[in-house]
Design an enzyme around this catalytic site. Structure first.
Site, short mmCIF file in Angstrom:
data_model
loop_
_atom_site.label_atom_id
_atom_site.label_comp_id
_atom_site.label_asym_id
_atom_site.label_seq_id
_atom_site.Cartn_x
_atom_site.Cartn_y
_atom_site.Cartn_z
N SER A 1 63.07 24.84 6.81
CA SER A 1 62.12 24.01 6.10
C SER A 1 62.84 22.98 5.23
O SER A 1 63.63 22.18 5.73
CB SER A 1 61.18 24.91 5.28
OG SER A 1 60.04 24.19 4.87
N ASP B 1 54.80 25.40 15.01
CA ASP B 1 54.75 24.96 13.61
C ASP B 1 54.32 23.50 13.56
O ASP B 1 54.93 22.65 14.22
CB ASP B 1 56.13 25.13 12.98
CG ASP B 1 56.22 24.54 11.58
OD1 ASP B 1 55.18 24.53 10.87
OD2 ASP B 1 57.32 24.10 11.19
N HIS C 1 56.73 28.56 11.80
CA HIS C 1 57.66 27.88 10.90
C HIS C 1 58.90 28.71 10.59
O HIS C 1 60.00 28.17 10.48
CB HIS C 1 56.91 27.55 9.61
CG HIS C 1 57.63 26.67 8.65
ND1 HIS C 1 57.91 25.35 8.91
CD2 HIS C 1 58.13 26.93 7.40
CE1 HIS C 1 58.55 24.83 7.87
NE2 HIS C 1 58.70 25.76 6.95
#
Length: 464
Positions: free
Chosen positions: A166, A388, A440
């Site tokens: 991320s 994601d 994710h």
């Protein structure tokens, strides 16, 4: 000669004391003793800054296996999320018991989980000031790692890797270029999962991702292409969804944003159900409407705006994302004692709104840092779970293509247990890979594939 011998002896005693002071001998909820060494404590960064770490030695061969630093993203997310819900050695159950994770990354590496920057998790500063930037965060992380190597001198010659996901797509490249100037650290390479690597590319890709996954109807898509693409020609080069100044483009993309956000979709894993009740988005979206028309007209940034930048929201809530059990577990006094957490610190939360609201983002693209690292001979892996929508695989694959390194071979599948685990594209110096069916947080959604992937990377072997 006597002085040198005494100095060496004192250094040895100090190093051993650092080990023993931080060693964790048991964890509440775990049945049976730890069968590998685990440590938890604090590392000194900039003056008055104390970053909390957890370190687990490899279950294989800690004296020879590589060393890996794991960073979660945010900015504001704790790396203990990685430890307890992704690739760490334990998994927390609803009854507060801990199970062993058969796909833990310390099966193949010595792993450090660092809560960074200060204000995240149990990391803190003496001043209580939690204003950070990309540059200050990378500097503090570098200083903390120097502090770690001072404690754990037995690992100073191990091959050292960076890994994270991320917003670690910013943390890792900015730390990487600092490590290029640190010859005493045997830095070898980096792995970035679902990384926030390029604001513009992710802004452009997420609209396509939404349409081709059925979240935008054909009439709306036709309007988007008509208003946002040159001569109505839909292609990555001719369309600008990310920072288009045309009011018609902005409005139609905002309409698509509002619809996607309002329906209760799990944006982090689009085929997963939501684990929590949804927020009422209408007031937040309405209050951000003026700002959206100027600069936040992306699904990606609208999500960030709602949860990170709205001063009216005093507590953080993520749609479909429930970590209350972990918040409760890590805030227990017996768990805090086991992890050597000072009693004066507030309870642990998986995400720090205080850090996020006072964080300065400085790099809309990390191309420069990634290119410099690869050209310096550091091996890279960029990977994406393909379900994601927050940091989608299209944007990061475009990013990889645009780094300018020669592609080696064809785009092809890679396999785990005779099943397609994803697809991989190799370049000179690094690889780009997708992980099929993963959200994710790849080690959480596809743990077997994640362990196989990181083991191949650490061994300098191609996925396919």
């Amino acid at each position: 000669m006597f002085f040198l011998t005494l100095l060496f002896f004192c250094s040895f005693i100090f190093s051993g004391q650092a080990y023993s002071d931080d060693q964790v001998t048991s964890l509440p909820g775990l049945s049976g003793p730890l069968d590998f060494k685990m440590y938890s404590g604090y590392l000194d960064a900039s003056p008055g800054t104390h970053l909390h770490y957890v370190f687990v030695e490899s279950e294989n061969d800690p004296a020879k296996d590589p060393l890996l630093l794991w960073l979660n993203g945010g900015p504001g997310s704790s790396s203990l999320l990685g430890f307890f819900t992704e690739q760490g050695p334990f998994q927390l159950n609803g009854n507060s018991s801990l199970d062993r994770n058969p796909y833990a990354w310390n099966k193949v590496a010595n792993v450090i989980f660092l809560e960074s920057p200060s204000g995240v998790g149990y990391s803190y500063s003496d001043s209580g000031n939690y204003s950070h930037s990309d540059d200050s965060t990378s500097l503090d992380t570098l200083l903390a790692m120097k502090s770690w190597f001072n404690k754990f001198q037995a690992f100073e010659n191990h091959s050292f890797y960076l890994a994270g996901e991320s917003y670690a797509g910013v943390y890792i490249p900015t730390l990487s270029v600092r490590l290029l100037e640190e010859p005493d650290i045997n830095y070898v390479g980096f792995a970035i999962g679902n990384g926030y690597l390029d604001q513009y590319l992710l802004g452009n890709s997420i609209v396509r991702f939404a349409y081709y996954h059925g979240f935008i109807d054909t009439q709306t898509w036709s309007k988007i292409v008509s208003f946002c693409c040159k001569n109505g020609n839909e292609s990555p080069d001719s369309c600008n969804f990310a920072n288009n100044t045309d009011i018609k483009c902005i409005e139609v993309v905002n309409d698509a944003n509002d619809f996607i956000i309002s329906i209760g979709l799990n944006s982090y894993a689009i085929y997963d159900d939501c684990a929590t009740e949804e927020l009422n988005y209408s007031s937040e979206i309405q209050s951000l409407r003026a700002e959206s028309l100027e600069s936040w007209h992306l699904v990606h940034n609208i999500i960030r705006a709602i949860f990170y930048k709205n001063s009216e929201i005093k507590t953080l809530s993520f749609p479909c994302f429930d970590k209350e059990d972990l918040n409760n577990y890590l805030s227990r006094s017996d768990v805090r004692d086991a992890l050597k957490i000072p009693k004066n610190l507030t309870d642990w939360t998986f995400f720090s709104l205080n850090v996020t609201n006072n964080y300065e983002t400085q790099y809309p693209s990390l191309k420069k840092q990634v290119i410099a690292s690869i050209k310096a001979g550091k091996r890279g892996l960029i990977y994406n779970g393909d379900t994601d929508m927050v940091c989608d695989f299209l944007g990061d694959q475009w990013f990889s293509d645009q780094l300018g390194f020669k592609q080696i071979g064809k785009y092809k599948p890679w396999y785990v247990d005779n099943q397609v685990a994803g697809f991989v594209k190799n370049y000179e110096g690094f690889s780009y890979a997708t992980v099929r069916g993963s959200g994710h947080t790849v080690p959480e959604y596809r743990p077997a594939a994640a362990l196989y992937m990181i083991e191949r990377f650490l061994s300098n072997k191609s996925l396919a």
